[in-house]
Write an enzyme that holds these catalytic residues in place. Structure first.
Site, PDB file in Angstrom:
ATOM      1  N   LYS A 130      14.964   1.748   5.388  1.00  0.00           N
ATOM      2  CA  LYS A 130      14.023   2.067   4.312  1.00  0.00           C
ATOM      3  C   LYS A 130      14.693   2.918   3.235  1.00  0.00           C
ATOM      4  O   LYS A 130      14.480   2.714   2.035  1.00  0.00           O
ATOM      5  CB  LYS A 130      12.792   2.775   4.897  1.00  0.00           C
ATOM      6  CG  LYS A 130      11.925   1.829   5.728  1.00  0.00           C
ATOM      7  CD  LYS A 130      10.918   2.548   6.603  1.00  0.00           C
ATOM      8  CE  LYS A 130      10.176   1.544   7.493  1.00  0.00           C
ATOM      9  NZ  LYS A 130       9.252   2.184   8.433  1.00  0.00           N
ATOM     10  N   GLN A 175       7.368   7.844  10.238  1.00  0.00           N
ATOM     11  CA  GLN A 175       7.860   6.746  11.066  1.00  0.00           C
ATOM     12  C   GLN A 175       7.173   6.767  12.431  1.00  0.00           C
ATOM     13  O   GLN A 175       7.192   7.771  13.137  1.00  0.00           O
ATOM     14  CB  GLN A 175       9.381   6.852  11.239  1.00  0.00           C
ATOM     15  CG  GLN A 175       9.989   5.701  12.018  1.00  0.00           C
ATOM     16  CD  GLN A 175       9.787   4.356  11.340  1.00  0.00           C
ATOM     17  OE1 GLN A 175      10.003   4.207  10.145  1.00  0.00           O
ATOM     18  NE2 GLN A 175       9.354   3.370  12.105  1.00  0.00           N
ATOM     19  N   ASP A 216       2.092   3.323   3.720  1.00  0.00           N
ATOM     20  CA  ASP A 216       1.952   2.385   4.838  1.00  0.00           C
ATOM     21  C   ASP A 216       0.619   1.645   4.790  1.00  0.00           C
ATOM     22  O   ASP A 216       0.448   0.614   5.442  1.00  0.00           O
ATOM     23  CB  ASP A 216       2.060   3.124   6.184  1.00  0.00           C
ATOM     24  CG  ASP A 216       3.488   3.177   6.704  1.00  0.00           C
ATOM     25  OD1 ASP A 216       4.246   2.225   6.437  1.00  0.00           O
ATOM     26  OD2 ASP A 216       3.844   4.152   7.387  1.00  0.00           O
TER      27      ASP A 216
END
Length: 289
Positions: free
Chosen positions: A53, A97, A120
């Site tokens: 990422k 994460q 997200d």
């Protein structure tokens, strides 16, 4: 017949190139999109995902800031960091994460992130906007389902009026993907571990999405001739340790019209859509949407 392989890497690169152009336009206006990436513990898979990422951020010109916390971090300490990032006007996106180490409440953390910084797309407000269609255009969509819709559209695969079957009902993929497919006017069936006659239902699908987390779960006898097959799974083959999907690629490829490979299909799209979401979050916060 042999299916056309959908090249997720190629399409993901197209999206990142588009994001890069828009990021550059923002920078010319004095706005620098910035993503805060929080990783707790030392799980190798999580570290690998975080690195990919951060690399993508570098490719598109998004500034990334990493917060690496020890596996002994408490819920209070993690929430305190989220509060600080929420208040920081220079931070446009916050990504924690997952999975988190045992003892930490993922649901509370997902809810703690401000909806307009939730890149997200897991916050209940963003999920609700996707589900109801209210303010849909301002909702941040979950990266993997959003990426799957983008894959289908960029391959000019008709969604409207098609029967889409989604195997898996997770909050990360199955449920939100079903909602996005409904919005595209597909007829949607969600299957899960309690579904009866799973094989027969799958054989009715024009678009079949496997997001079940079981290697090679979908076999050719579950797929209708000419169906579009999207494989979300990332598993390790027990014998070879190679990455394999939830679909038995070698046999299903002979039946389907389109199929995504593993690796190189849905995976790259998830990261590309994260970049797109970070750009979108930055624009939301600057009243450019």
């Amino acid at each position: 017949m042999s299916a056309k392989i959908i090249d997720g890497k190629k399409i993901a690169q197209e999206i990142k190139n588009e994001v890069k152009i828009e990021v550059e336009k923002l920078k010319q206006r004095g706005i620098e999109p910035t993503l805060a990436v929080v990783i707790v513990g030392d799980d190798p898979a999580s570290r690998s995902y975080v690195n990919s990422k951060k690399k993508a951020c570098g490719e598109v010109g998004i500034n990334s800031v990493e917060f690496a916390l020890s596996k002994d971090t408490t819920q209070e300490e993690l929430e305190s960091l989220i509060d600080r990032l929420n208040r920081d006007e220079k931070i446009n996106g916050i990504l924690v994460q997952l999975p988190l180490p045992n003892g930490l409440d993922e649901k509370r953390i997902c809810t703690k992130i401000l909806p307009h910084k939730d890149v997200d797309g897991f916050h209940p407000l963003n999920v609700g906007m996707v589900a109801t269609g209210i303010e849909f255009e301002r909702a941040i969509k979950p990266c993997t389902p959003f990426g799957i819709i983008e894959l289908l559209k960029r391959e000019n695969i008709e969604i409207k009026g098609k029967h889409a079957v989604v195997i898996g009902r997770s909050n990360i993929v199955g449920k939100p993907l079903a909602l996005l497919l409904l919005r595209e006017n597909a007829t949607v069936t969600i299957c899960h571990s309690y579904t009866k006659d799973l094989k027969e239902i799958c054989k009715q699908a024009d678009i079949l999405v496997a997001a079940v987390g079981k290697p090679r779960f979908v076999t050719s006898d579950m797929v209708k001739e000419g169906a579009v097959v999207i494989d979300v799974g990332i598993n390790r083959d027990g014998a070879t340790q190679k990455l394999v999907g939830d679909v038995d690629f070698e046999t299903v490829e002979k039946v389907a019209s389109f199929i995504t490979p593993v690796p190189g299909g849905v995976g790259p799209m998830t990261v590309a859509m994260l970049m797109k979401n970070t750009l979108f979050a930055t624009m939301l916060q600057n009243n450019l949407v």
